[in-house]
Write a protein that holds these residues in place. Sequence first.
Motif, mmCIF file in Angstrom:
data_model
loop_
_atom_site.group_PDB
_atom_site.id
_atom_site.type_symbol
_atom_site.label_atom_id
_atom_site.label_comp_id
_atom_site.label_asym_id
_atom_site.label_seq_id
_atom_site.Cartn_x
_atom_site.Cartn_y
_atom_site.Cartn_z
ATOM 1 N N GLY A 193 -3.331 26.989 7.582
ATOM 2 C CA GLY A 193 -2.610 26.948 8.844
ATOM 3 C C GLY A 193 -1.179 26.504 8.686
ATOM 4 N N TYR A 194 -0.765 25.526 9.494
ATOM 5 C CA TYR A 194 0.640 25.111 9.565
ATOM 6 C C TYR A 194 0.840 23.732 8.958
ATOM 7 N N ARG A 195 1.992 23.559 8.334
ATOM 8 C CA ARG A 195 2.438 22.260 7.839
ATOM 9 C C ARG A 195 3.645 21.834 8.683
ATOM 10 N N LEU A 196 3.536 20.694 9.287
ATOM 11 C CA LEU A 196 4.588 20.199 10.176
ATOM 12 C C LEU A 196 5.221 18.949 9.587
ATOM 13 N N THR A 197 6.545 18.918 9.556
ATOM 14 C CA THR A 197 7.275 17.727 9.143
ATOM 15 C C THR A 197 7.848 17.057 10.385
ATOM 16 N N VAL A 198 7.497 15.814 10.574
ATOM 17 C CA VAL A 198 7.903 15.054 11.754
ATOM 18 C C VAL A 198 8.744 13.866 11.297
ATOM 19 N N ARG A 199 9.935 13.736 11.841
ATOM 20 C CA ARG A 199 10.810 12.609 11.509
ATOM 21 C C ARG A 199 10.627 11.504 12.554
ATOM 22 N N ARG A 200 10.253 10.326 12.059
ATOM 23 C CA ARG A 200 10.066 9.160 12.939
ATOM 24 C C ARG A 200 10.824 7.996 12.336
ATOM 25 N N GLY A 201 11.913 7.618 12.966
ATOM 26 C CA GLY A 201 12.782 6.614 12.378
ATOM 27 C C GLY A 201 13.416 7.175 11.114
ATOM 28 N N GLU A 202 13.236 6.487 10.003
ATOM 29 C CA GLU A 202 13.794 6.943 8.734
ATOM 30 C C GLU A 202 12.755 7.648 7.871
ATOM 31 N N ALA A 203 11.534 7.771 8.388
ATOM 32 C CA ALA A 203 10.444 8.313 7.573
ATOM 33 C C ALA A 203 10.036 9.702 8.053
ATOM 34 N N ASP A 204 9.579 10.525 7.112
ATOM 35 C CA ASP A 204 8.995 11.821 7.417
ATOM 36 C C ASP A 204 7.472 11.715 7.365
ATOM 37 N N ILE A 205 6.833 12.284 8.352
ATOM 38 C CA ILE A 205 5.376 12.322 8.414
ATOM 39 C C ILE A 205 4.953 13.776 8.265
ATOM 40 N N GLU A 206 4.006 14.043 7.390
ATOM 41 C CA GLU A 206 3.530 15.400 7.155
ATOM 42 C C GLU A 206 2.172 15.582 7.824
ATOM 43 N N LEU A 207 2.062 16.605 8.652
ATOM 44 C CA LEU A 207 0.820 16.919 9.348
ATOM 45 C C LEU A 207 0.398 18.342 9.014
ATOM 46 N N ALA A 208 -0.885 18.548 8.881
ATOM 47 C CA ALA A 208 -1.422 19.887 8.646
ATOM 48 C C ALA A 208 -2.425 20.212 9.748
ATOM 49 N N THR A 209 -2.383 21.430 10.251
ATOM 50 C CA THR A 209 -3.258 21.817 11.346
ATOM 51 C C THR A 209 -3.368 23.335 11.426
ATOM 52 N N ARG A 210 -4.459 23.811 11.994
ATOM 53 C CA ARG A 210 -4.595 25.249 12.260
ATOM 54 C C ARG A 210 -4.072 25.612 13.641
ATOM 55 N N LYS A 211 -3.995 24.623 14.536
ATOM 56 C CA LYS A 211 -3.623 24.903 15.922
ATOM 57 C C LYS A 211 -2.480 23.992 16.350
ATOM 58 N N VAL A 212 -1.492 24.579 17.019
ATOM 59 C CA VAL A 212 -0.348 23.830 17.544
ATOM 60 C C VAL A 212 -0.152 24.231 19.002
ATOM 61 N N LEU A 213 0.029 23.251 19.866
ATOM 62 C CA LEU A 213 0.396 23.509 21.259
ATOM 63 C C LEU A 213 1.814 23.006 21.481
ATOM 64 N N ILE A 214 2.712 23.922 21.868
ATOM 65 C CA ILE A 214 4.083 23.544 22.221
ATOM 66 C C ILE A 214 4.132 23.345 23.736
ATOM 67 N N ALA A 215 4.268 22.095 24.146
ATOM 68 C CA ALA A 215 4.317 21.749 25.572
ATOM 69 C C ALA A 215 5.475 20.782 25.779
#
Length: 399
Positions: A193-215
Amino acid sequence: MERLDVVVIGGGLVGAATAFRLAQAGASVAVVEAGYPNVGASGANAGSLHFQLERRFLENGEALADQAAQVLSLNRLAIEEWQELDAEMGPDLHIHMRGGLMVAETADQVRTLERKVAREVEGGLDTRLIDRAEARSIAPGLSEAVTAAAYLASEGHADPKALTPAFMTRAQSAGVQLLQGARLTAVGSDAQGYRLTVRRGEADIELATRKVLIAAGAWTGRIGELFNLHLPIYPVALLMNVTERAPPMLEQLIQHVGQRLSMKQAHAGNVLIGGGWPSRMQLDAMGRFDLDRPAELLTSSLAGNLGVASRIFPPVAELNLIRSWTGITAITADQSPLVGEVPQAPGVYVAAGGSAFTLGPVFARLLARLILDEREDRLSIFSPARFGHLNSFMGGRLA
């Protein structure tokens, strides 16, 4: 890299409520919110529960008749959803479904109401066309200028400051992770599925998922760009006003069939006045609409909005205006919400556009079913597929 069943981008009403419904069904879910929940249009709107048809369904004759019938079906479902939320979520949402009046002043406007009521009755709503005397018996403060009204007993309003936080609290209790103050910065893909990079403060968080909801409300189009999607949704800035507190004077939601007006008295006694009057969006350094800065209030909109409200419901003119504010929402080219899976991007769902407060809770319930691969056709009217080709994906995944 943490793997989840669903990642929701946006902590507004639809994002929070859908996350809750997904978690109820056993899914692992994270909500990525750039600011904090309810900071956008979900918390800045007036909280109207308006189930009568919008004027555009009548102005196009029979061209939108089928669409109107589908919208009415969803509106009936939304009425049931709101009636059940009191018991499920508790009284702090201040849900008041004590009727709504869409008023008319001229003979042409009355004829529009007649057509509207006929179509709504055919679609299963208990709307009634009433004369001036009955309208004023229901809402005694109405002006003599009102000649008729369409009345729907199940319309009303709720507290937009309380609804989204309530859903988010329930979602977190059900196991949903809230990544607050976090922005999606990059999207990739793998076989799962998808690999998402999320920036929170100074850190990057990596998330993996098959489903994403853009709301993400007004940010939905910008988020879509990270998926190489060209979502036909545009930011619009609107005005809202609130008066000082007053003794009970208005139990119903008041709208106007020919003017921009939405008016109701909140549980604390303040009268909320809106109806879609525009504000001016500011531009960023690149010349695009700046979604991080408040829109500029237009005095012409302020005067116009308060003028219509005072003419239709004169007692409001005796109250002091204590605050006006602007909020940025999102609309589509055809003025209908954009809700469902993007055909060219399997596993990517979107929920944005108009009616997101009135229909938000029912959107969430139906979206959760859709995301969990259950058959759900009731959202098909709002599917992104109606806009055709939206991106340049290869095989539905980012290279």
